[in-house]
Design an enzyme around this catalytic site. Sequence first.
Site, PDB file in Angstrom:
ATOM      1  N   LEU A   1      -0.328  13.209  14.335  1.00 54.09           N
ATOM      2  CA  LEU A   1      -1.794  13.200  14.333  1.00 54.09           C
ATOM      3  C   LEU A   1      -2.360  12.148  13.390  1.00 54.09           C
ATOM      4  CD1 LEU A   1      -2.554  17.014  14.532  1.00 54.09           C
ATOM      5  CD2 LEU A   1      -2.697  15.317  16.358  1.00 54.09           C
TER       6      LEU A   1
ATOM      7  N   LEU B   1      -9.841  25.845  16.134  1.00 53.48           N
ATOM      8  CA  LEU B   1      -8.567  26.455  15.761  1.00 53.48           C
ATOM      9  C   LEU B   1      -7.449  25.423  15.719  1.00 53.48           C
ATOM     10  CD1 LEU B   1      -8.759  29.732  17.867  1.00 53.48           C
ATOM     11  CD2 LEU B   1      -9.042  29.507  15.388  1.00 53.48           C
TER      12      LEU B   1
ATOM     13  N   ARG C   1       6.917 -16.611   0.211  1.00 49.47           N
ATOM     14  CA  ARG C   1       5.643 -16.074   0.701  1.00 49.47           C
ATOM     15  C   ARG C   1       4.694 -17.210   1.080  1.00 49.47           C
ATOM     16  NH1 ARG C   1       1.826 -14.919  -4.155  1.00 49.47           N
ATOM     17  NH2 ARG C   1       2.886 -15.938  -5.883  1.00 49.47           N
TER      18      ARG C   1
ATOM     19  N   GLU D   1      -3.561   0.405   4.590  1.00 46.80           N
ATOM     20  CA  GLU D   1      -2.317  -0.021   5.220  1.00 46.80           C
ATOM     21  C   GLU D   1      -2.012   0.730   6.517  1.00 46.80           C
ATOM     22  OE1 GLU D   1      -2.278  -1.295   1.042  1.00 46.80           O
ATOM     23  OE2 GLU D   1      -2.552   0.690   1.936  1.00 46.80           O
TER      24      GLU D   1
END
Length: 616
Positions: A117, A179, A307, A355
């Site tokens: 979820l 519920l 990077r 994120e």
Amino acid sequence: MSAVERRRELGQQFRVDSVRMAAAANSGHPTSAMSAADLLAVLVDGYLRYDFSQPKSPANDRLVFSKGHASVLLYAMYRAAGVVTDDEILTYRKHGSMLEGHPTPLIPWVDVATGSLGQGLPIGVGMALAAKHLEHLPTRVWVLCGDSEMAEGSMWEAFEHAAHYGLDNLTAIIDVNRLGQRGETMVGWNLDVYAARAEAFGWNAIEVDGHDVEAIDEAFSRAVAMAGKPTVIVAHTLKGRGVAAVENQNGWHGKPLEDPEGAIAELGGLRDIRIEVAKPDVEPVARPAPSKLELPRYELGTEVATRKAYGDALAALGTARPDVVALDGEVSNSTFTEIFAKAHPERYFEMYIAEQQLVAAAVGLQAVGWRPFASTFAAFISRAYDFVRMAAISRATFSLSGSHAGVSIGEDGPSQMALEDIASLRAVHGSTVLHPCDANQTAKLVAAMADTEGISYLRTLRPATPVLYPPDEEFTIGGSRVLRSTDSDEVALIGAGITVHEALKAADALGEEGIAARVIDLYSIKPVDAATLAAAAEATGGKLVTVEDHWPEGGLGDAVMAALADTDDPPRVVKLAVHEMPRSGKPEELLAAAGIDAEHIAAAARRLVAQAVPTA
């Protein structure tokens, strides 16, 4: 019959089919589907624009079941639309059926897996971004949400970002049936709370009786007409609607009904209503063809952070590939995606410090045909790990880049040091895990990632490191590089990233003592180059030292041991890794404190070489 009557009957058909599927499987969530049946009936009979024969077309609306446990409702809709048969829906949850307990892209009309979820709406944001800001199409994204998942922080990250980007093509439908799994939700039926929260985030909120098809129709019409902001439909519903034994009764979550035949009779019996889901009336514009890729080139011996090379290469890739998009978590001046943002601002999306939304947007974008690269500090990908895990179930293809990995980042301290990222990303099904040590290697691997299926992860470094490889050298995923070797090697030193440079220094020191050490740059940690590792083990009499700026569990050392575990004579592997909780300090101090600098590598190699090798 009238449209109103048809939709009422269609909602009842959805309930009946939900009961039937759960009964056939003796499991499932029929009551969660029954509460949302009228909402879906109006949506598919009047608002959804979808061509089932072309499920990947960007012209299609998107329907995401964020409450994936209500899968029987989705499958009931497919039967009504004529794309699955009555016999097929009764294979629900059976082994070999594409109609799994929660929807996955095994079904051609499902874009992403749901069931964990709090993920469907954030993914929907990515899809809506593509339609509005990349495709410039009038397509809509509809997301059916459960009220229980509104407790997930990721849902509110989605609310915030959808409003920020003005996603008026996104409609969230909250099925407020009150519920949850074990009882009443935090908010219950207080629809005003959901509406006020959504409005505070900049959404248009509409409260509605979720069983009044005329009111639902009006709400959807208002959502479609809304300009400049997304809309949420907050629908008051009854869980288990239409069957007295379960309607608004606690304790029926995730259970089939005890008397399915009686429930079906109470709902008015079997129906066979077929609907013609409207097809989109627009055609997507063809994207420009790719052009020749011109990667950045770095001179041997210069010092460049991997990077920075990632940012340079990503911008170059964006120039050559019109399908490449970049996302970042508000650290683009550290990950260097800011270079892409300046070169291709129309294909760059700032996800700020969120994120979960960062990864979810990437999943949504790739689902509709884009090639996302999502970047942040490697340590913070852990916040979104469940999204990465679910993305693998979605059969998603996108790239992650994690910078500032390991103790080599220095003074920022352990909260910023990713020391578990290799292990966690290796554990993702079908993933690719790469850790380059120099700029030219990084650039080539970024290009390779863009053509790699599944979830690929690139680990980059904060400090500048010497360029070891010429710009024309090629690197393949699944490969490695042997940087030092002789015919008389006594030990092999195996590293990746920063530890390659430390291993080279250690090999120099050992060479001065007359110990020949092979040095392997194992830049591809998954898949791993087992053949090169086996050759090193054979050449050195089975003496290997692995060294990694990572915890000892699940990283490079374990990858090496797993690759060689099934050999006839497994080698002796000494794993050097970070064992103690690091503290702030200079990079060289921290590498030494962790026992992974050149001095400690050389010492481990000396001990291993000095040990007697057992004879058969």
